[in-house]
Design a protein around this motif. Sequence first.
Motif, short mmCIF file in Angstrom:
data_model
loop_
_atom_site.label_atom_id
_atom_site.label_comp_id
_atom_site.label_asym_id
_atom_site.label_seq_id
_atom_site.Cartn_x
_atom_site.Cartn_y
_atom_site.Cartn_z
N ARG A 180 71.09 26.97 -59.17
CA ARG A 180 70.78 26.91 -60.59
C ARG A 180 72.05 27.24 -61.38
NH1 ARG A 180 66.85 24.96 -58.60
NH2 ARG A 180 64.65 25.50 -58.96
N ASP A 181 72.11 26.75 -62.61
CA ASP A 181 73.31 26.94 -63.44
C ASP A 181 73.27 28.25 -64.22
OD1 ASP A 181 74.48 24.38 -62.88
OD2 ASP A 181 72.96 23.48 -64.17
N THR B 134 75.96 31.01 -66.72
CA THR B 134 77.22 31.17 -67.44
C THR B 134 77.92 32.41 -66.93
OG1 THR B 134 76.09 30.29 -69.39
CG2 THR B 134 78.20 31.45 -69.77
N ASP C 238 74.15 36.86 -66.73
CA ASP C 238 72.88 37.34 -67.28
C ASP C 238 71.79 36.32 -66.99
OD1 ASP C 238 74.32 39.43 -68.35
OD2 ASP C 238 74.46 38.54 -70.35
N GLY D 177 60.27 30.69 -61.69
CA GLY D 177 61.35 29.80 -61.29
C GLY D 177 62.10 30.52 -60.19
N VAL D 178 62.73 29.78 -59.30
CA VAL D 178 63.37 30.41 -58.14
C VAL D 178 64.40 31.44 -58.59
CG1 VAL D 178 64.66 29.95 -56.03
CG2 VAL D 178 63.09 28.25 -56.90
N SER E 7 64.83 32.87 -61.64
CA SER E 7 64.24 33.95 -62.43
C SER E 7 63.51 34.92 -61.50
CB SER E 7 63.31 33.33 -63.47
OG SER E 7 62.52 34.29 -64.08
N PRO F 176 74.92 34.54 -73.23
CA PRO F 176 76.24 34.80 -72.62
C PRO F 176 77.35 33.92 -73.20
CG PRO F 176 74.54 34.61 -70.93
CD PRO F 176 73.90 34.20 -72.21
N ALA G 261 58.53 29.84 -74.77
CA ALA G 261 59.89 29.30 -74.97
C ALA G 261 59.85 27.79 -74.81
CB ALA G 261 60.84 29.92 -73.96
N HIS H 278 70.19 23.40 -71.60
CA HIS H 278 70.28 24.37 -70.50
C HIS H 278 69.08 24.26 -69.57
CE1 HIS H 278 73.34 27.57 -72.06
NE2 HIS H 278 73.89 26.43 -71.74
N ALA I 25 61.55 21.69 -63.38
CA ALA I 25 62.30 22.64 -62.55
C ALA I 25 63.66 22.04 -62.25
CB ALA I 25 61.53 22.91 -61.26
N HIS J 211 71.51 19.26 -66.28
CA HIS J 211 72.03 19.33 -67.66
C HIS J 211 72.97 18.17 -67.99
CE1 HIS J 211 76.16 20.99 -66.97
NE2 HIS J 211 75.62 21.19 -65.78
C1 LIG Z 1 75.54 25.09 -68.57
C2 LIG Z 1 74.35 26.01 -68.35
C3 LIG Z 1 74.47 27.38 -68.51
C4 LIG Z 1 73.36 28.21 -68.35
N1 LIG Z 1 73.51 29.56 -68.49
C5 LIG Z 1 72.44 30.37 -68.33
C6 LIG Z 1 72.59 31.80 -68.42
O1 LIG Z 1 73.70 32.33 -68.57
N2 LIG Z 1 71.48 32.55 -68.29
C7 LIG Z 1 70.22 32.00 -68.07
O2 LIG Z 1 69.23 32.74 -67.95
N3 LIG Z 1 70.08 30.68 -67.97
C8 LIG Z 1 71.15 29.85 -68.07
N4 LIG Z 1 71.00 28.51 -67.94
C9 LIG Z 1 69.62 27.97 -67.77
C10 LIG Z 1 69.12 28.06 -66.33
O3 LIG Z 1 69.96 27.30 -65.48
C11 LIG Z 1 67.69 27.47 -66.31
O4 LIG Z 1 66.84 28.23 -67.11
C12 LIG Z 1 67.13 27.33 -64.91
O5 LIG Z 1 66.13 26.34 -64.96
C13 LIG Z 1 66.51 28.60 -64.35
O6 LIG Z 1 66.10 28.32 -63.03
P1 LIG Z 1 64.72 28.84 -62.42
O7 LIG Z 1 64.83 28.64 -60.95
O8 LIG Z 1 64.44 30.22 -62.93
O9 LIG Z 1 63.63 27.87 -63.04
P2 LIG Z 1 63.35 26.34 -62.61
O10 LIG Z 1 62.88 26.29 -61.20
O11 LIG Z 1 64.54 25.51 -62.95
O12 LIG Z 1 62.15 25.94 -63.56
C14 LIG Z 1 60.80 26.36 -63.32
C15 LIG Z 1 60.00 26.26 -64.63
O13 LIG Z 1 60.51 27.22 -65.55
C16 LIG Z 1 60.85 26.60 -66.78
N5 LIG Z 1 62.07 27.28 -67.31
C17 LIG Z 1 63.34 27.19 -66.84
N6 LIG Z 1 64.18 27.96 -67.57
C18 LIG Z 1 63.41 28.55 -68.52
C19 LIG Z 1 63.68 29.46 -69.56
N7 LIG Z 1 64.92 29.95 -69.81
N8 LIG Z 1 62.65 29.85 -70.35
C20 LIG Z 1 61.37 29.40 -70.13
N9 LIG Z 1 61.06 28.52 -69.14
C21 LIG Z 1 62.08 28.11 -68.34
C22 LIG Z 1 61.10 25.13 -66.43
O14 LIG Z 1 60.87 24.31 -67.56
C23 LIG Z 1 60.11 24.90 -65.30
O15 LIG Z 1 58.83 24.61 -65.84
C24 LIG Z 1 72.09 27.66 -68.05
C25 LIG Z 1 71.97 26.28 -67.86
C26 LIG Z 1 73.08 25.46 -68.00
C27 LIG Z 1 72.93 23.97 -67.79
#
Ligand SMILES: Cc1cc2nc3c(=O)[nH]c(=O)nc-3n(C[C@H](O)[C@H](O)[C@H](O)COP(=O)(O)OP(=O)(O)OC[C@H]3O[C@@H](n4cnc5c(N)ncnc54)[C@H](O)[C@@H]3O)c2cc1C
Length: 280
Positions: A94-95, A97, A111, A118-119, A121, A162, A210, A264, A270, A274
């Motif tokens: 996952r991405d 910053t 952060d 989510g995996v 989180s 961040p 969100a 983001h 999931a 980006h």
């Molecule tokens: C360039 C870039 C920089 C980023 N920097 C950061 C960072 O510094 N900190 C950070 O926390 N995230 C950051 N993100 C976002 C992060 O990569 C995503 O939120 C990611 O999907 C989290 O992965 P996951 O495994 O928790 O959830 P996923 O498995 O990807 O998603 C599972 C479910 O959760 C939902 N979901 C995903 N993210 C969120 C969210 N934030 N709020 C509510 N629902 C969500 C999805 O829509 C999906 O339904 C960044 C993304 C990019 C592209």
Amino acid sequence: MVANTGTMNGQTRTRRVMHGLAFRRAEVRRVERLTPRYVRITVGGDALEGFQTLGAQDHFKLMLPNAGQTEPVIPTMTPEGPRYPEDVARPVMRDYTPFAFDPETNELTFDVVLHGQGVASDWARQAAPGQVVGTAGPRGSHIVDYGAFDWFLAAGDETSIPSIARALAALPRGMKANVFIEVDGPEDELPLPTDAEAQITWVHRNGAPAGTSPVLEQAIRAFDFPAGEGFQTYTGEANALRDIRRYIVKERGFDKQWVDVSGHWKYGVADFDHHTAIED
Ligand SMILES: Cc1cc2nc3c(=O)[nH]c(=O)nc-3n(C[C@H](O)[C@H](O)[C@H](O)COP(=O)(O)OP(=O)(O)OC[C@H]3O[C@@H](n4cnc5c(N)ncnc54)[C@H](O)[C@@H]3O)c2cc1C
């Protein structure tokens, strides 16, 4: 390597620096809960030596173990690209910053927003010192000469804190800056130190999930943009950004070159890629 320079009247205002792709193993050193939904994680290790992050909007891939693994499988780099051992599950990525990298201690801090499920989180919710992760990248840095603009504006949701914090810390003293950050409520607000003359507006979605609230767009639409040329960055949930970009570029006619819009994550998707273009 420098590519994609953004210039105006012969003056270079933005440039992209590419970094060699590196995969690194790192151990969790510290975990700090900054707000109920926000975790600051510091990882370290010799493999992080040479980690490069030059731009506020840089990102790296956080590599996490699959179920049943104690640590993620880190590939070796070969001239043909990364090579994984056969018959092992590749890491979940996952991405994130890089909030800070300390080359003295080889420690990387990032952060993580704790959202529904989510995996990444879920991993961050239980993260503890000693656990092992991997990092890949950053592949490149987008470097902005903020001082070459008359003003700076950043807007985003909590995943943007961040990068916005890094940009604010890099702004020249006294520069005019306006920041809008969407969070659920006051308990999610964080300090954002800067030498700029910054107006920080926390926009609350007050219990709406969100990615479903129009409050950030409403705040941008209500904003009285300053005169002169600004650099603007918009990051967060992809659908919300589509509407904001339409307003900024189509309705207001700001020069696209100085408007950075990056999804983001996407509501209901999931592992959102980006690089997916944000449609008009
Ligand atoms: C360039 C870039 C920089 C980023 N920097 C950061 C960072 O510094 N900190 C950070 O926390 N995230 C950051 N993100 C976002 C992060 O990569 C995503 O939120 C990611 O999907 C989290 O992965 P996951 O495994 O928790 O959830 P996923 O498995 O990807 O998603 C599972 C479910 O959760 C939902 N979901 C995903 N993210 C969120 C969210 N934030 N709020 C509510 N629902 C969500 C999805 O829509 C999906 O339904 C960044 C993304 C990019 C592209």
